[in-house]
Design a protein around this motif. Structure first.
Motif, PDB file in Angstrom:
ATOM      1  N   SER A 130       1.613   5.266  13.598  1.00 26.17           N
ATOM      2  CA  SER A 130      -0.222   4.690  14.664  1.00 26.17           C
ATOM      3  C   SER A 130      -0.441   3.709  13.476  1.00 26.17           C
ATOM      4  CB  SER A 130      -0.607   5.838  15.241  1.00 26.17           C
ATOM      5  OG  SER A 130       0.207   6.367  16.380  1.00 26.17           O
ATOM      6  N   PRO A 131      -0.808   3.739  12.507  1.00 25.34           N
ATOM      7  CA  PRO A 131      -1.865   3.180  11.614  1.00 25.34           C
ATOM      8  C   PRO A 131      -1.082   1.681  11.519  1.00 25.34           C
ATOM      9  CG  PRO A 131      -2.168   5.327  11.234  1.00 25.34           C
ATOM     10  CD  PRO A 131      -1.403   5.286  11.708  1.00 25.34           C
ATOM     11  N   CYS A 132      -0.101   1.860  10.535  1.00 24.31           N
ATOM     12  CA  CYS A 132       0.579   0.531  10.878  1.00 24.31           C
ATOM     13  C   CYS A 132       1.177   0.147  12.343  1.00 24.31           C
ATOM     14  CB  CYS A 132       1.972   1.018  10.405  1.00 24.31           C
ATOM     15  SG  CYS A 132       2.213   1.631   8.377  1.00 24.31           S
ATOM     16  N   ALA A 175       0.497  -1.685   0.097  1.00 24.50           N
ATOM     17  CA  ALA A 175       0.271  -0.118   0.352  1.00 24.50           C
ATOM     18  C   ALA A 175       1.063   1.512  -0.220  1.00 24.50           C
ATOM     19  CB  ALA A 175      -0.593  -0.095   1.345  1.00 24.50           C
ATOM     20  N   GLN A 176       0.968   2.512  -0.918  1.00 27.75           N
ATOM     21  CA  GLN A 176       1.588   3.498  -1.280  1.00 27.75           C
ATOM     22  C   GLN A 176       0.460   4.540  -0.467  1.00 27.75           C
ATOM     23  OE1 GLN A 176       2.363   4.671  -4.742  1.00 27.75           O
ATOM     24  NE2 GLN A 176       3.463   6.602  -4.225  1.00 27.75           N
ATOM     25  N   PHE A 177       1.356   5.116   0.777  1.00 25.86           N
ATOM     26  CA  PHE A 177       0.484   6.139   1.130  1.00 25.86           C
ATOM     27  C   PHE A 177       1.357   7.861   0.712  1.00 25.86           C
ATOM     28  CE2 PHE A 177      -0.757   3.140   4.130  1.00 25.86           C
ATOM     29  CZ  PHE A 177      -2.331   3.423   3.999  1.00 25.86           C
ATOM     30  N   THR A 178       1.326   8.493   0.237  1.00 29.79           N
ATOM     31  CA  THR A 178       1.687   9.644  -0.231  1.00 29.79           C
ATOM     32  C   THR A 178       1.346  10.737   0.119  1.00 29.79           C
ATOM     33  OG1 THR A 178       3.018  10.535  -2.174  1.00 29.79           O
ATOM     34  CG2 THR A 178       0.511   9.280  -2.735  1.00 29.79           C
ATOM     35  N   ASP A 179       1.753  11.498   0.563  1.00 32.76           N
ATOM     36  CA  ASP A 179       1.559  13.512   0.433  1.00 32.76           C
ATOM     37  C   ASP A 179       0.286  13.232   1.614  1.00 32.76           C
ATOM     38  OD1 ASP A 179       2.866  14.628  -1.461  1.00 32.76           O
ATOM     39  OD2 ASP A 179       2.390  12.981  -2.751  1.00 32.76           O
ATOM     40  N   LEU A 180       1.229  12.674   2.215  1.00 40.36           N
ATOM     41  CA  LEU A 180       0.421  12.915   3.970  1.00 40.36           C
ATOM     42  C   LEU A 180      -0.228  14.101   4.094  1.00 40.36           C
ATOM     43  CD1 LEU A 180       1.129   9.321   5.458  1.00 40.36           C
ATOM     44  CD2 LEU A 180      -1.032   9.666   4.765  1.00 40.36           C
ATOM     45  N   ARG A 189      -2.763   3.765  -3.626  1.00 37.35           N
ATOM     46  CA  ARG A 189      -2.192   3.187  -4.539  1.00 37.35           C
ATOM     47  C   ARG A 189      -1.220   1.917  -3.887  1.00 37.35           C
ATOM     48  NH1 ARG A 189      -2.078   2.701  -9.685  1.00 37.35           N
ATOM     49  NH2 ARG A 189      -1.898   4.785 -10.076  1.00 37.35           N
ATOM     50  N   ILE A 190      -2.596   0.577  -4.757  1.00 41.57           N
ATOM     51  CA  ILE A 190      -2.123  -1.105  -4.373  1.00 41.57           C
ATOM     52  C   ILE A 190      -1.427  -1.480  -5.203  1.00 41.57           C
ATOM     53  CG2 ILE A 190      -2.535  -2.967  -3.177  1.00 41.57           C
ATOM     54  CD1 ILE A 190      -3.267  -0.358  -1.334  1.00 41.57           C
ATOM     55  N   ILE A 191       0.224  -1.823  -4.965  1.00 44.81           N
ATOM     56  CA  ILE A 191       1.034  -2.600  -6.340  1.00 44.81           C
ATOM     57  C   ILE A 191       0.945  -3.951  -5.586  1.00 44.81           C
ATOM     58  CG2 ILE A 191       3.076  -3.012  -6.980  1.00 44.81           C
ATOM     59  CD1 ILE A 191       3.363   0.509  -6.215  1.00 44.81           C
ATOM     60  N   GLN A 192       0.388  -5.348  -6.042  1.00 41.80           N
ATOM     61  CA  GLN A 192       0.680  -6.695  -5.890  1.00 41.80           C
ATOM     62  C   GLN A 192       1.413  -6.909  -6.797  1.00 41.80           C
ATOM     63  OE1 GLN A 192      -2.498  -8.632  -4.063  1.00 41.80           O
ATOM     64  NE2 GLN A 192      -2.487 -10.142  -5.947  1.00 41.80           N
ATOM     65  N   LEU A 215      -5.747   0.055   4.785  1.00 41.67           N
ATOM     66  CA  LEU A 215      -5.274  -1.422   6.159  1.00 41.67           C
ATOM     67  C   LEU A 215      -6.202  -2.458   6.091  1.00 41.67           C
ATOM     68  CD1 LEU A 215      -2.340   0.512   7.699  1.00 41.67           C
ATOM     69  CD2 LEU A 215      -2.043  -0.849   5.474  1.00 41.67           C
ATOM     70  N   THR A 216      -7.326  -2.232   6.836  1.00 40.08           N
ATOM     71  CA  THR A 216      -8.605  -2.814   7.112  1.00 40.08           C
ATOM     72  C   THR A 216      -8.826  -3.308   5.406  1.00 40.08           C
ATOM     73  OG1 THR A 216      -9.306  -1.692   9.275  1.00 40.08           O
ATOM     74  CG2 THR A 216     -10.636  -3.018   7.741  1.00 40.08           C
ATOM     75  N   ALA A 217      -9.264  -2.724   4.752  1.00 44.99           N
ATOM     76  CA  ALA A 217      -9.974  -3.366   3.311  1.00 44.99           C
ATOM     77  C   ALA A 217      -8.244  -4.506   2.641  1.00 44.99           C
ATOM     78  CB  ALA A 217      -9.932  -2.273   2.472  1.00 44.99           C
ATOM     79  N   GLU A 218      -7.138  -3.985   2.513  1.00 42.56           N
ATOM     80  CA  GLU A 218      -6.390  -4.431   1.867  1.00 42.56           C
ATOM     81  C   GLU A 218      -5.339  -5.356   2.547  1.00 42.56           C
ATOM     82  OE1 GLU A 218      -6.177  -4.521  -1.576  1.00 42.56           O
ATOM     83  OE2 GLU A 218      -7.568  -2.950  -1.904  1.00 42.56           O
ATOM     84  N   THR A 219      -5.344  -5.127   3.710  1.00 42.91           N
ATOM     85  CA  THR A 219      -4.083  -5.978   4.581  1.00 42.91           C
ATOM     86  C   THR A 219      -2.834  -6.457   3.885  1.00 42.91           C
ATOM     87  OG1 THR A 219      -4.831  -8.361   4.354  1.00 42.91           O
ATOM     88  CG2 THR A 219      -5.985  -7.295   5.681  1.00 42.91           C
TER      89      THR A 219
END
Length: 322
Positions: free
Chosen positions: A98-100, A34-39, A293-296, A65-69
């Protein structure tokens, strides 16, 4: 073939990186990021809406994080508006994580143009060293000879193997108290690291991330069929040769960036996807809904999509490796 000495040096480097951390591994043939950008945490901390937008950014991360784990989180810059924070920005840095920490999801950081400490004390090195104090952090302090602090790579191993099956590369594009640039020395380091890993692991699928994209990404958007938005003009970046280098590395199958809050495009070219993450934070300018953005990574293909704060999924793409 590269000299055996280079292979040995690489092994020693990786051993040092993972003395206190378990290697990143595929699970059931997949590795999801999971990409988190520009928080932009800590922006206008003394206004009524500053802390509110940080709480809203918390909600984005928890929702994703809940939806994608995911197996891993990539923070791709401007995690803080640190150069606007009056006190030491490490307190905000811990808040961001904290979320991570709550979801027990490991992470790594790539620095952006706002990831500085306050004007009164500290610098980007201090912030990177602080991040590395957390057991779930896989951030690496890059070589001292290179511009920036977040130039490194992370191997991802097979589920039951001592051999890497994918690699994440990171570059520091600067900004804030330093120039916005990717230097020739950084590009040389990327190419050398790529070829060392190719010699050690073979042609494993790889991704590359940095904060500020080069203008060639916009030129590509205007030439081919892409998903997503490109609403903010991509300005010149001092990075001569970066785009050509990306195209020359056949196993780098996806590049993802940040910086422009109203862009979230993904464009195909030469068995690659050149993308930008979705604006994840409520800090900073933006009129679009937030997400990630999710990358698998998989054995024979790569998938990417946008997971929105409201749990919707947008712009699902599949890239099969040549």
């Amino acid at each position: 073939m590269l000299p055996d000495l280079l292979s040995a040096c690489l092994g020693l480097i990786l051993l040092c990186w993972f003395v206190s951390a378990e290697p990143l591994r595929f699970k059931d043939g997949k590795f999801r990021i999971a990409q988190f950008t520009d928080l932009h945490y800590g922006e206008d901390e003394f206004t009524p809406w500053g802390p509110i937008q940080d709480k809203n950014s918390d909600h984005v991360m928890h929702s994703v994080l809940t939806a994608e784990t995911p197996d891993f989180v990539l923070f791709t810059g401007d995690t803080l508006t640190g150069n606007n924070i009056d006190s030491n920005a490490t307190s905000y840095w811990k808040y961001v994580l904290s979320p991570c920490l709550q979801h027990n999801t490991p992470w790594a950081h790539v620095f952006g143009n706002h990831d500085d400490l306050s004007q009164e004390k500290g610098d980007r090195v201090t912030l990177m060293k602080y991040d590395q104090t957390f057991n779930l952090s896989y951030s690496v302090m890059g070589p001292k000879s290179l511009f920036g602090v977040s130039n490194y790579f992370l191997p991802i191993y097979g589920e039951h193997s001592d051999k890497a099956e994918a690699v994440i590369y990171a570059l520091d594009s600067g900004g804030g108290n330093v120039d916005e640039q990717v230097t020739q020395e950084q590009i040389n380091w990327l190419v050398t690291s790529y070829h060392i890993n190719l010699n050690v692991y073979g042609p494993v699928p790889s991704i590359l991330t940095f904060h500020i994209p080069p203008p060639e990404f916009e030129e590509l958007f205007n030439k081919v069929e892409c998903t997503g938005y490109l609403n903010n003009t991509i300005l010149p970046l001092a990075s001569k040769g970066l785009y050509e280098t990306i195209l020359s590395l056949p196993n780098v199958h996806l590049v993802t960036t940040g910086h422009y809050h109203e862009n979230d495009y993904c464009c195909p070219t030469k068995n690659k996807l050149l993308c930008q993450g979705r604006h994840s934070g409520y800090g900073g300018y933006s009129t679009i809904a937030r997400g990630s953005r999710i990358i698998q990574l998989e054995k024979d293909k790569l998938q990417t999509w946008i997971r929105m704060e409201n749990k919707d999924v947008l712009d699902h793409l599949v890239l099969k490796y040549d």
